[in-house]
Write a protein that holds these residues in place. Structure first.
Motif, mmCIF file in Angstrom:
data_model
loop_
_atom_site.group_PDB
_atom_site.id
_atom_site.type_symbol
_atom_site.label_atom_id
_atom_site.label_comp_id
_atom_site.label_asym_id
_atom_site.label_seq_id
_atom_site.Cartn_x
_atom_site.Cartn_y
_atom_site.Cartn_z
ATOM 1 N N ASN A 1 -0.048 -7.012 -26.895
ATOM 2 C CA ASN A 1 1.485 -7.152 -26.323
ATOM 3 C C ASN A 1 1.611 -6.400 -25.069
ATOM 4 O OD1 ASN A 1 2.065 -4.153 -27.181
ATOM 5 N ND2 ASN A 1 1.359 -4.903 -29.094
ATOM 6 N N LEU A 2 2.038 -6.918 -24.229
ATOM 7 C CA LEU A 2 2.357 -6.282 -22.958
ATOM 8 C C LEU A 2 3.938 -6.040 -22.658
ATOM 9 C CD1 LEU A 2 0.760 -7.559 -19.538
ATOM 10 C CD2 LEU A 2 3.301 -6.782 -19.770
ATOM 11 N N ASN A 3 4.420 -5.005 -22.659
ATOM 12 C CA ASN A 3 5.741 -4.666 -22.248
ATOM 13 C C ASN A 3 5.832 -4.025 -20.705
ATOM 14 O OD1 ASN A 3 7.248 -4.389 -24.977
ATOM 15 N ND2 ASN A 3 5.289 -3.493 -25.360
ATOM 16 N N GLY A 4 6.636 -4.879 -20.037
ATOM 17 C CA GLY A 4 6.688 -4.588 -18.363
ATOM 18 C C GLY A 4 8.335 -4.521 -17.915
ATOM 19 N N GLN A 5 8.399 -4.234 -16.825
ATOM 20 C CA GLN A 5 9.762 -4.264 -16.135
ATOM 21 C C GLN A 5 9.384 -4.697 -14.719
ATOM 22 O OE1 GLN A 5 11.749 -0.619 -14.437
ATOM 23 N NE2 GLN A 5 12.966 -0.910 -16.163
ATOM 24 N N ILE A 6 10.282 -5.767 -14.398
ATOM 25 C CA ILE A 6 10.390 -6.183 -13.023
ATOM 26 C C ILE A 6 11.620 -5.705 -12.274
ATOM 27 C CG2 ILE A 6 8.854 -8.182 -13.340
ATOM 28 C CD1 ILE A 6 11.315 -10.054 -13.397
ATOM 29 N N GLU A 7 11.852 -5.891 -10.943
ATOM 30 C CA GLU A 7 12.889 -5.451 -10.293
ATOM 31 C C GLU A 7 13.179 -6.629 -9.528
ATOM 32 O OE1 GLU A 7 14.812 -2.529 -6.933
ATOM 33 O OE2 GLU A 7 12.620 -1.966 -7.905
ATOM 34 N N LEU A 8 14.487 -7.158 -9.555
ATOM 35 C CA LEU A 8 14.805 -8.165 -8.443
ATOM 36 C C LEU A 8 15.414 -7.756 -7.348
ATOM 37 C CD1 LEU A 8 16.715 -10.346 -11.206
ATOM 38 C CD2 LEU A 8 14.337 -10.713 -10.426
ATOM 39 N N ILE A 9 14.810 -8.055 -6.154
ATOM 40 C CA ILE A 9 15.102 -7.501 -4.905
ATOM 41 C C ILE A 9 16.077 -8.143 -4.281
ATOM 42 C CG2 ILE A 9 14.205 -6.860 -2.648
ATOM 43 C CD1 ILE A 9 11.294 -6.957 -3.927
ATOM 44 N N ASP A 10 17.218 -7.321 -3.986
ATOM 45 C CA ASP A 10 18.452 -8.057 -3.168
ATOM 46 C C ASP A 10 18.264 -8.189 -1.699
ATOM 47 O OD1 ASP A 10 19.892 -7.914 -5.687
ATOM 48 O OD2 ASP A 10 20.507 -5.839 -5.463
ATOM 49 N N ALA B 1 0.752 -1.232 -0.073
ATOM 50 C CA ALA B 1 -0.020 -0.019 -0.059
ATOM 51 C C ALA B 1 0.798 1.282 -0.050
ATOM 52 C CB ALA B 1 -0.912 -0.020 1.105
ATOM 53 N N ALA B 2 1.741 1.162 0.888
ATOM 54 C CA ALA B 2 2.807 2.522 0.880
ATOM 55 C C ALA B 2 3.500 2.834 -0.491
ATOM 56 C CB ALA B 2 3.712 2.308 1.959
ATOM 57 N N ALA B 3 3.588 1.884 -1.408
ATOM 58 C CA ALA B 3 4.575 1.879 -2.617
ATOM 59 C C ALA B 3 3.435 2.291 -3.750
ATOM 60 C CB ALA B 3 5.272 0.933 -3.039
ATOM 61 N N GLN B 4 2.211 2.343 -3.581
ATOM 62 C CA GLN B 4 1.204 2.445 -4.553
ATOM 63 C C GLN B 4 1.148 3.850 -5.083
ATOM 64 O OE1 GLN B 4 -2.468 0.706 -4.093
ATOM 65 N NE2 GLN B 4 -1.904 -1.210 -3.605
ATOM 66 N N THR B 5 1.450 4.887 -4.394
ATOM 67 C CA THR B 5 1.545 6.150 -4.935
ATOM 68 C C THR B 5 2.759 6.622 -5.831
ATOM 69 O OG1 THR B 5 2.860 7.012 -2.974
ATOM 70 C CG2 THR B 5 0.556 7.137 -2.581
ATOM 71 N N ALA B 6 3.975 6.168 -5.693
ATOM 72 C CA ALA B 6 4.985 6.185 -6.743
ATOM 73 C C ALA B 6 5.928 4.992 -6.612
ATOM 74 C CB ALA B 6 5.805 7.477 -6.265
ATOM 75 N N PRO B 7 6.387 4.486 -7.537
ATOM 76 C CA PRO B 7 7.427 3.499 -7.492
ATOM 77 C C PRO B 7 8.688 3.720 -6.872
ATOM 78 C CG PRO B 7 6.608 3.691 -9.952
ATOM 79 C CD PRO B 7 6.122 4.794 -8.979
ATOM 80 N N PRO B 8 9.378 2.975 -5.943
ATOM 81 C CA PRO B 8 10.553 3.504 -5.235
ATOM 82 C C PRO B 8 11.619 3.470 -6.189
ATOM 83 C CG PRO B 8 10.035 1.242 -4.847
ATOM 84 C CD PRO B 8 8.746 1.741 -5.536
ATOM 85 N N THR B 9 12.712 4.039 -5.784
ATOM 86 C CA THR B 9 13.708 4.063 -6.873
ATOM 87 C C THR B 9 14.429 2.684 -6.773
ATOM 88 O OG1 THR B 9 14.360 6.481 -5.749
ATOM 89 C CG2 THR B 9 16.308 5.029 -6.910
ATOM 90 N N PRO B 10 14.798 2.198 -7.932
ATOM 91 C CA PRO B 10 15.179 0.689 -8.116
ATOM 92 C C PRO B 10 16.410 0.543 -7.453
ATOM 93 C CG PRO B 10 15.303 2.060 -10.202
ATOM 94 C CD PRO B 10 14.655 2.812 -9.202
ATOM 95 N N ALA B 11 16.493 -0.377 -6.508
ATOM 96 C CA ALA B 11 17.692 -0.677 -5.908
ATOM 97 C C ALA B 11 18.426 -2.144 -6.379
ATOM 98 C CB ALA B 11 17.660 -0.957 -4.504
ATOM 99 N N GLY B 12 17.706 -2.977 -6.983
ATOM 100 C CA GLY B 12 18.156 -4.162 -7.566
ATOM 101 C C GLY B 12 18.226 -4.250 -9.117
ATOM 102 N N THR B 13 18.358 -5.451 -9.593
ATOM 103 C CA THR B 13 18.678 -5.483 -11.015
ATOM 104 C C THR B 13 17.018 -5.497 -11.568
ATOM 105 O OG1 THR B 13 20.387 -7.074 -10.784
ATOM 106 C CG2 THR B 13 19.308 -7.086 -12.728
ATOM 107 N N LEU B 14 17.120 -4.537 -12.805
ATOM 108 C CA LEU B 14 15.790 -4.652 -13.509
ATOM 109 C C LEU B 14 15.804 -5.372 -14.945
ATOM 110 C CD1 LEU B 14 15.819 -0.566 -13.690
ATOM 111 C CD2 LEU B 14 14.483 -2.263 -11.832
#
Length: 231
Positions: free
Chosen positions: A222-231, A18-31
């Motif tokens: 077609n769906l283009n997306g991005q995931i972040e791997l969390i360290d 819920a806390a992250a739904q306003t804006a995505p956090p700065t990526p810290a892991g691999t995208l």
């Protein structure tokens, strides 16, 4: 397309706290960016056709009168056919010049009626009747009705989201890391089928139904997306 975007947004929000739904956090892991495509075959359940009358003569008023009479007859025939909607189409009169290009040799008038139906058999039967009169059929085509296309796109979008989530989970599992979805963008593509024929066709000698095969069209999402791997 708005509904497809809403589906993607809802799927993305469901993966975020819920806390992250306003804006995505700065990526810290691999995208990781990737894309999935889904195709759906959909029936061409809406037929459209154009019938016309085109006459030439020395008197513009007389030519227009004869064309209007033929169109009126065609409209009456079309309105009597259950399951088919009809409306008047383009109409124009223009001069036909002689060899020198300066003297008007005659006048030509062309008027059209536009037909639409979800019943291919009814449309085919009507076109046969019109061809047995003074009208010619200049174009016939079948395509998915707007609501049919939208339903197919929505179903394909849900399938694309599921495929995206499954692929994201496989990538994360291969690298032995948790993940979160950072973005998803859904687009759709549709190539309208070519008309069964274009151009003037001579009137038929009888009222035999015009052969018509509705066929299917292909909807692509077609769906283009991005995931972040969390360290």
């Amino acid at each position: 397309m708005k509904l497809l975007s809403a589906i993607a947004a809802a799927a993305l929000l469901a993966t975020l706290p819920a806390a992250a739904q306003t804006a995505p956090p700065t990526p810290a892991g691999t995208l990781i960016d990737f894309r999935v495509d889904v195709q759906r075959s959909v029936v061409n359940d809406l037929g459209r056709a154009t019938a016309h009358v085109e006459l030439t003569g020395a008197d513009a008023a007389d030519v227009a009168h004869r064309v209007n009479a033929a169109i009126a007859g065609g409209l009456a025939t079309a309105k009597a056919q259950p399951g088919v909607t009809v409306k008047t189409g383009n109409s124009h009169t223009y001069p036909v010049y002689g060899k020198g290009g300066r003297t008007i040799e005659s006048w030509r008038t062309r008027s059209e009626i536009a037909l639409e139906s979800r019943d291919a058999a009814a449309l085919s039967a009507l076109l046969g009747k019109l061809q047995s009169s003074q009208l010619a059929v200049s174009q016939v085509g079948f395509a998915p009705a707007p609501e049919t296309r939208r339903a197919a796109e929505d179903d394909a979008a849900l399938e694309a989201i599921a495929a995206f989530q499954a692929k994201a989970a496989r990538y994360a599992a291969a690298l032995k890391k948790p993940y979160r979805i950072r973005s998803m963008n859904i687009g759709s593509g549709y190539a309208p089928p070519q008309p069964l024929f274009r151009g003037a066709m001579m009137a038929a000698a009888d009222a035999a139904p015009l052969p018509a095969e509705t066929g299917e069209s292909t909807i692509t999402v077609n769906l283009n997306g991005q995931i972040e791997l969390i360290d």
